[in-house]
Motif scaffolding. Structure first.
Motif, PDB file in Angstrom:
ATOM      1  N   GLY A  47      11.904   9.822 -11.437  1.00 47.05           N
ATOM      2  CA  GLY A  47      13.040   9.945 -12.362  1.00 47.05           C
ATOM      3  C   GLY A  47      14.251  10.522 -11.640  1.00 47.05           C
ATOM      4  N   ALA A  48      14.009  11.503 -10.787  1.00 44.29           N
ATOM      5  CA  ALA A  48      15.115  12.105 -10.026  1.00 44.29           C
ATOM      6  C   ALA A  48      15.724  11.070  -9.080  1.00 44.29           C
ATOM      7  CB  ALA A  48      14.599  13.303  -9.234  1.00 44.29           C
ATOM      8  N   ALA A  49      14.868  10.193  -8.543  1.00 43.05           N
ATOM      9  CA  ALA A  49      15.364   9.133  -7.658  1.00 43.05           C
ATOM     10  C   ALA A  49      16.321   8.222  -8.423  1.00 43.05           C
ATOM     11  CB  ALA A  49      14.187   8.326  -7.105  1.00 43.05           C
ATOM     12  N   LEU A  50      15.990   7.915  -9.677  1.00 40.61           N
ATOM     13  CA  LEU A  50      16.855   7.046 -10.478  1.00 40.61           C
ATOM     14  C   LEU A  50      18.200   7.722 -10.738  1.00 40.61           C
ATOM     15  CD1 LEU A  50      14.339   5.590 -13.100  1.00 40.61           C
ATOM     16  CD2 LEU A  50      15.311   4.442 -11.092  1.00 40.61           C
ATOM     17  N   GLY A  68       0.840  -1.206   0.000  1.00 39.67           N
ATOM     18  CA  GLY A  68       0.000   0.000   0.000  1.00 39.67           C
ATOM     19  C   GLY A  68       0.864   1.241   0.000  1.00 39.67           C
ATOM     20  N   ASN A  69       0.654   2.072   1.016  1.00 46.87           N
ATOM     21  CA  ASN A  69       1.408   3.328   1.051  1.00 46.87           C
ATOM     22  C   ASN A  69       2.654   3.250   1.942  1.00 46.87           C
ATOM     23  OD1 ASN A  69       0.043   3.204   3.490  1.00 46.87           O
ATOM     24  ND2 ASN A  69      -0.220   5.421   3.627  1.00 46.87           N
ATOM     25  N   VAL A  70       3.073   2.026   2.276  1.00 46.35           N
ATOM     26  CA  VAL A  70       4.228   1.864   3.166  1.00 46.35           C
ATOM     27  C   VAL A  70       5.367   1.197   2.406  1.00 46.35           C
ATOM     28  CG1 VAL A  70       5.041   0.765   5.299  1.00 46.35           C
ATOM     29  CG2 VAL A  70       2.697   1.618   5.149  1.00 46.35           C
ATOM     30  N   ALA A  71       6.572   1.732   2.569  1.00 44.79           N
ATOM     31  CA  ALA A  71       7.753   1.094   1.966  1.00 44.79           C
ATOM     32  C   ALA A  71       8.743   0.777   3.079  1.00 44.79           C
ATOM     33  CB  ALA A  71       8.391   2.021   0.945  1.00 44.79           C
ATOM     34  N   LEU A  72       9.214  -0.462   3.104  1.00 43.57           N
ATOM     35  CA  LEU A  72      10.250  -0.837   4.059  1.00 43.57           C
ATOM     36  C   LEU A  72      11.551  -0.967   3.278  1.00 43.57           C
ATOM     37  CD1 LEU A  72      11.113  -1.624   6.898  1.00 43.57           C
ATOM     38  CD2 LEU A  72      10.627  -3.998   6.299  1.00 43.57           C
ATOM     39  N   ILE A  73      12.497  -0.127   3.641  1.00 47.92           N
ATOM     40  CA  ILE A  73      13.752  -0.054   2.890  1.00 47.92           C
ATOM     41  C   ILE A  73      14.803  -0.822   3.667  1.00 47.92           C
ATOM     42  CG2 ILE A  73      15.431   1.564   1.914  1.00 47.92           C
ATOM     43  CD1 ILE A  73      12.848   3.551   2.516  1.00 47.92           C
ATOM     44  N   ASP A  74      15.262  -1.927   3.087  1.00 49.34           N
ATOM     45  CA  ASP A  74      16.250  -2.755   3.775  1.00 49.34           C
ATOM     46  C   ASP A  74      17.592  -2.040   3.847  1.00 49.34           C
ATOM     47  OD1 ASP A  74      14.529  -4.706   4.364  1.00 49.34           O
ATOM     48  OD2 ASP A  74      15.138  -6.086   2.781  1.00 49.34           O
ATOM     49  N   SER A  75      18.414  -2.497   4.800  1.00 48.69           N
ATOM     50  CA  SER A  75      19.673  -1.790   5.047  1.00 48.69           C
ATOM     51  C   SER A  75      20.807  -2.282   4.153  1.00 48.69           C
ATOM     52  CB  SER A  75      20.050  -1.980   6.505  1.00 48.69           C
ATOM     53  OG  SER A  75      20.095  -3.355   6.770  1.00 48.69           O
ATOM     54  N   ALA A  76      21.894  -1.518   4.177  1.00 49.82           N
ATOM     55  CA  ALA A  76      23.184  -1.883   3.580  1.00 49.82           C
ATOM     56  C   ALA A  76      23.073  -2.360   2.141  1.00 49.82           C
ATOM     57  CB  ALA A  76      23.847  -2.952   4.445  1.00 49.82           C
ATOM     58  N   GLN A  77      22.496  -1.549   1.345  1.00 46.98           N
ATOM     59  CA  GLN A  77      22.367  -1.939  -0.057  1.00 46.98           C
ATOM     60  C   GLN A  77      23.477  -1.314  -0.889  1.00 46.98           C
ATOM     61  OE1 GLN A  77      18.475  -1.218  -1.548  1.00 46.98           O
ATOM     62  NE2 GLN A  77      17.503  -1.786   0.369  1.00 46.98           N
ATOM     63  N   LYS A  78      23.647  -1.915  -2.043  1.00 47.83           N
ATOM     64  CA  LYS A  78      24.617  -1.377  -3.004  1.00 47.83           C
ATOM     65  C   LYS A  78      23.881  -1.327  -4.325  1.00 47.83           C
ATOM     66  CE  LYS A  78      28.341  -3.264  -4.488  1.00 47.83           C
ATOM     67  NZ  LYS A  78      29.389  -4.203  -4.708  1.00 47.83           N
ATOM     68  N   PHE A  79      24.061  -0.296  -5.064  1.00 46.63           N
ATOM     69  CA  PHE A  79      23.416  -0.235  -6.374  1.00 46.63           C
ATOM     70  C   PHE A  79      24.416  -0.602  -7.467  1.00 46.63           C
ATOM     71  CE2 PHE A  79      20.696   3.387  -4.474  1.00 46.63           C
ATOM     72  CZ  PHE A  79      19.728   2.483  -4.049  1.00 46.63           C
ATOM     73  N   THR A  80      23.913  -1.284  -8.491  1.00 40.70           N
ATOM     74  CA  THR A  80      24.727  -1.611  -9.663  1.00 40.70           C
ATOM     75  C   THR A  80      24.002  -1.068 -10.887  1.00 40.70           C
ATOM     76  OG1 THR A  80      25.116  -3.688  -8.506  1.00 40.70           O
ATOM     77  CG2 THR A  80      25.954  -3.539 -10.756  1.00 40.70           C
ATOM     78  N   GLY A  81      24.750  -0.484 -11.810  1.00 41.83           N
ATOM     79  CA  GLY A  81      24.167   0.156 -12.992  1.00 41.83           C
ATOM     80  C   GLY A  81      23.219  -0.773 -13.749  1.00 41.83           C
ATOM     81  N   ALA A  82      22.185  -0.190 -14.349  1.00 39.66           N
ATOM     82  CA  ALA A  82      21.187  -0.982 -15.089  1.00 39.66           C
ATOM     83  C   ALA A  82      20.475  -0.078 -16.087  1.00 39.66           C
ATOM     84  CB  ALA A  82      20.169  -1.573 -14.107  1.00 39.66           C
ATOM     85  N   ASN A  83      19.679  -0.684 -16.958  1.00 36.37           N
ATOM     86  CA  ASN A  83      18.821   0.095 -17.859  1.00 36.37           C
ATOM     87  C   ASN A  83      17.510   0.357 -17.146  1.00 36.37           C
ATOM     88  OD1 ASN A  83      20.662   0.076 -19.861  1.00 36.37           O
ATOM     89  ND2 ASN A  83      19.691  -1.552 -21.051  1.00 36.37           N
ATOM     90  N   THR A  84      17.126   1.613 -17.047  1.00 38.67           N
ATOM     91  CA  THR A  84      15.914   1.949 -16.297  1.00 38.67           C
ATOM     92  C   THR A  84      15.092   2.978 -17.077  1.00 38.67           C
ATOM     93  OG1 THR A  84      16.954   3.801 -15.193  1.00 38.67           O
ATOM     94  CG2 THR A  84      17.084   1.696 -14.063  1.00 38.67           C
ATOM     95  N   SER A  85      13.912   3.230 -16.533  1.00 40.48           N
ATOM     96  CA  SER A  85      13.008   4.136 -17.203  1.00 40.48           C
ATOM     97  C   SER A  85      12.311   5.006 -16.154  1.00 40.48           C
ATOM     98  CB  SER A  85      11.986   3.269 -17.943  1.00 40.48           C
ATOM     99  OG  SER A  85      11.156   4.066 -18.685  1.00 40.48           O
TER     100      SER A  85
END
Ligand code: UD1
Length: 417
Positions: free
Chosen positions: A374-377, A350-367
């Protein structure tokens, strides 16, 4: 169709000046319709939404031009009061023209704005308020036909929810109406005060903007003024989030820190060093970020829904989890599926997001799914390892002036292709 190509990993470091606020510029451009001459808006951001607003003004008969960061509107000669469907569709905020057109001409015909990428976008509060001011509204074939057969008259209006757009529309409709209008449970966002300041500069009688109750005493005629659009607190928050996510340091100049208290407290809680001067914010982050136990979006002065996506993205890199509750728009989390392509671990219900800890992002194709998503991406891509491509960036261009140029100045490897 252009894309953004970002090679992540560079720290966001340096100094940048925030542009004028999109959400102020749009109602201010609508307000110029009420002035019988040439108004000047300085610090007006160069955005596709602002271009769309200028097209509407030109269509209605105003003479509109941009000179650098100033937009000059001469609305001496307004010939039409109808906005065609294709212009309404170019910008979902075009409903804010309704109050101004009726205020100027006594009537208006606009297409119903319908839904948008953030979910259904009802305008019931706009409509019921205008009706209380003597506007007769009929809906046929997707068009709203509005007419004030006996002129606009002041009314005592209580909003069921402090809608920003409805508050703006009532202010715009009431400044030239007969008698006093009172708006109770009005929106208190800084953009409301900016709109009132512009109109007061033109001769309007408005008291209480920025408070729960706003009083407007109608005047017969409005002159013109030159006005500086307030800085964009959401753009500033996006720059700060990118610096925090990349362990960088940034000075954002030309801002009003007092408009950003609830945002800045989240940065501080997540472990960033934040120092404010009268019109600048310095942020530095040298450590792993901490999650924030709970963030809830609220009306001003609460945490703004528009700052949610970039800040939630930054917190996805923190060493402890964050619980994020979105209270304003129901489809706000669509970008989270795109963030997951970069490796984000976020669960939504619903309107709740649980954001897990200690993440790492890796480049990808997104939209990009919407403007702030878009700013978040972009924030995620700047912090990611490797290359990210973001398409559908027309969403981003609605609200960020040359985003690639801004982040390039701050040390990012980012290109529009
Ligand atoms: C403005 C901003 C937008 C921001 C939002 C909330 C502009 C151009 N846009 O949008 O960026 O995210 O404020 O701060 O300034 N609602 C109704 N009936 C109505 C009007 C609104 O139910 O008649 C609901 C909306 O569906 C939404 C909530 O009220 O759930 C907030 O909307 P509102 O404050 O009106 O936002 P906007 O003015 O559309």
């Amino acid at each position: 169709m252009s894309n953004l190509l970002i090679n992540g990993g560079n720290k966001i470091v340096g100094s940048i000046t925030a542009h004028g606020a999109k959400n102020s510029a749009l109602p201010l451009l609508a307000a110029t319709l009420l002035c019988g001459g040439q108004s000047v808006l300085h610090n007006c951001p160069d955005l596709s939404d602002v271009d769309a607003a200028m097209k509407i003004l030109s269509y209605l008969g105003a003479r509109c031009k941009r000179e650098g960061s100033s937009v000059i509107v001469d609305s001496s000669n307004i010939q039409k009061n109808e906005i065609p469907d294709e212009l309404m569709r170019e910008m979902r905020s075009s409903i804010v023209f309704l109050g101004a057109i009726i205020g100027r001409t006594g009537g208006a015909v606009v297409s119903s704005p319908g839904g948008c990428e953030l979910g259904p976008r009802p305008i019931d509060l706009h409509i019921s308020s205008l009706k209380q001011m003597g506007v007769v509204i009929t809906e046929d074939y997707g068009y709203l036909r509005c007419e004030a057969p006996f002129g606009l008259k002041g009314a005592d209006i209580t909003l069921q929810f402090p809608s920003v757009g409805a508050t703006e529309n009532i202010i715009l409709a009431s400044v030239l109406a007969k008698g006093e209008t009172i708006i109770r449970n009005a929106a208190k966002e800084p953009e409301i005060i900016d709109l009132a300041d512009f109109l007061i500069g033109c001769g309007a009688k408005i008291r209480g903007a920025g408070n729960d109750t706003i009083h407007i005493n109608g005047v017969n005629w409005l002159g013109t003024t030159e006005h500086y659009v307030i800085p964009d607190r959401i753009e500033a928050a996006t720059f700060l989030a990118a610096a925090a996510a990349t362990k960088g340091k940034i000075e954002v100049k030309g801002v009003r820190p007092e408009h950003m208290r609830s945002i800045l407290s989240v940065f501080k809680e997540s472990g960033c060093q934040v120092t404010c001067k009268k019109d600048s914010i310095y942020l530095e982050n040298n450590h792993e970020l901490r999650g924030v136990p709970m963030i809830k979006t609220l009306v001003y002065p609460g945490f703004p829904t528009d700052a949610g996506p970039p800040i939630l993205t930054m917190l996805a890199l923190a060493k402890t989890p964050t619980l994020f509750i979105e209270n304003i728009f129901e489809n706000r989390f669509r970008y989270i599926d795109e963030l997951k392509r970069l490796g984000a671990k976020i669960r939504t219900h619903g309107n709740v997001a649980l954001i897990d800890s200690a993440q790492k992002f890796t480049g990808a194709n997104t939209s990009a799914t919407d403007l702030r998503g878009g700013a978040a991406l972009v924030v995620a891509a700047l912090a990611a390892e490797g290359q990210t491509k973001i398409d559908n960036i027309y969403h981003i261009d609605r609200g960020y002036e040359k985003i690639e140029r801004c982040f390039e100045i701050l040390g990012a490897d980012i290109k529009r292709i």
